[in-house]
Design a protein around this motif. Structure first.
Motif, short mmCIF file in Angstrom:
data_model
loop_
_atom_site.label_atom_id
_atom_site.label_comp_id
_atom_site.label_asym_id
_atom_site.label_seq_id
_atom_site.Cartn_x
_atom_site.Cartn_y
_atom_site.Cartn_z
N LEU A 18 0.82 -1.22 0.00
CA LEU A 18 0.00 0.00 0.00
C LEU A 18 0.85 1.27 0.00
N GLN A 19 1.98 1.25 0.70
CA GLN A 19 2.87 2.42 0.71
C GLN A 19 3.48 2.67 -0.67
N ILE A 20 3.92 1.61 -1.31
CA ILE A 20 4.50 1.74 -2.65
C ILE A 20 3.45 2.25 -3.63
N GLU A 133 0.36 6.00 -20.02
CA GLU A 133 1.33 4.90 -20.10
C GLU A 133 1.86 4.54 -18.72
N THR A 134 2.12 5.55 -17.91
CA THR A 134 2.62 5.32 -16.56
C THR A 134 1.59 4.58 -15.73
N GLU A 135 0.33 4.91 -15.92
CA GLU A 135 -0.74 4.24 -15.17
C GLU A 135 -0.82 2.76 -15.54
N ARG A 136 -0.68 2.46 -16.83
CA ARG A 136 -0.68 1.05 -17.25
C ARG A 136 0.52 0.30 -16.67
N GLU A 137 1.69 0.93 -16.73
CA GLU A 137 2.90 0.31 -16.19
C GLU A 137 2.78 0.12 -14.68
N LEU A 138 2.17 1.10 -14.01
CA LEU A 138 1.99 1.01 -12.56
C LEU A 138 1.09 -0.16 -12.20
N SER A 139 0.05 -0.35 -12.98
CA SER A 139 -0.86 -1.47 -12.73
C SER A 139 -0.11 -2.80 -12.80
N ARG A 143 1.14 -5.41 -9.45
CA ARG A 143 0.87 -6.85 -9.35
C ARG A 143 2.15 -7.59 -8.96
N LEU A 144 3.26 -7.20 -9.58
CA LEU A 144 4.53 -7.84 -9.26
C LEU A 144 4.98 -7.53 -7.84
N VAL A 148 5.59 -10.28 -4.92
CA VAL A 148 6.88 -10.41 -4.23
C VAL A 148 6.70 -10.23 -2.73
N CYS A 149 5.97 -9.22 -2.31
CA CYS A 149 5.78 -8.97 -0.88
C CYS A 149 5.06 -10.12 -0.19
N PHE A 150 3.97 -10.57 -0.79
CA PHE A 150 3.20 -11.63 -0.15
C PHE A 150 3.91 -12.98 -0.21
N SER A 151 4.58 -13.27 -1.31
CA SER A 151 5.32 -14.55 -1.37
C SER A 151 6.49 -14.53 -0.39
N SER A 152 7.12 -13.37 -0.22
CA SER A 152 8.20 -13.27 0.76
C SER A 152 7.66 -13.49 2.17
N ALA A 153 6.50 -12.91 2.46
CA ALA A 153 5.90 -13.10 3.79
C ALA A 153 5.53 -14.56 4.00
N PHE A 154 4.94 -15.20 2.98
CA PHE A 154 4.59 -16.62 3.11
C PHE A 154 5.84 -17.47 3.32
#
Length: 161
Positions: A18-20, A133-139, A143-144, A148-154
């Protein structure tokens, strides 16, 4: 206790995501606000014939006013420098992508008339295109980041059990 630790790790991962996201969205919102301000700038200069310091005052209660227009007004008031230099100095305070789009507009501020109006329109269109374009890239990147955050936590939870 292990369940509480697991929950806290997942909450930490969620907080990081959420911070990112908030930081990235903040720059997008500033860009959108500046694009809207350019339409107002065009109207105020080309139709109303207001001076740039007066136009800057009109934006003072907005986020873009604090980040771009107020520094521009201060530079215009303090220094007897060309408008182009003042514009570029204020644009340097913006995030790099926004600064790169807005800085060249300073070259045309002294032109006035239809040349300035078309330059403002061109910069505004390019800025809106970049923001899309930035909004599409941000989307995609969010996701990535989430993965990464959730898989690292798991993974950390599995390692601690």
């Amino acid at each position: 206790m292990k369940i509480l630790g697991s929950i806290l790790m997942m909450v930490g991962a969620l907080y990081a995501v959420l911070q990112i996201r908030r930081q990235s969205i903040s720059e997008l919102n500033l860009g959108r606000e500046l694009a809207g301000d350019l339409a107002v700038l065009k109207r105020e200069i080309c139709i109303s014939r207001k001076t740039l310091p007066l136009i800057c005052l009109g934006f003072r209660n907005r986020r873009s006013g604090k980040v771009f227009w107020e520094p521009l007004r201060c530079v215009l008031g303090e220094k007897k420098m060309p408008v182009q230099y003042c514009w570029e100095t204020a644009a340097e305070q913006l995030p790099p992508a926004l600064s790169a789009r807005l800085a060249p507009l300073g070259l045309h501020l002294g032109d006035g008339g239809s040349i300035l109006a078309s330059a403002i329109d061109e910069v505004r269109e390019e800025l809106l295109k970049d923001l899309g374009e930035t909004e599409r890239e941000l989307s995609q990147s969010m996701r990535l980041v989430g993965a990464v955050c959730f898989s690292s936590a798991f993974f950390l939870i599995l390692m601690l059990y």
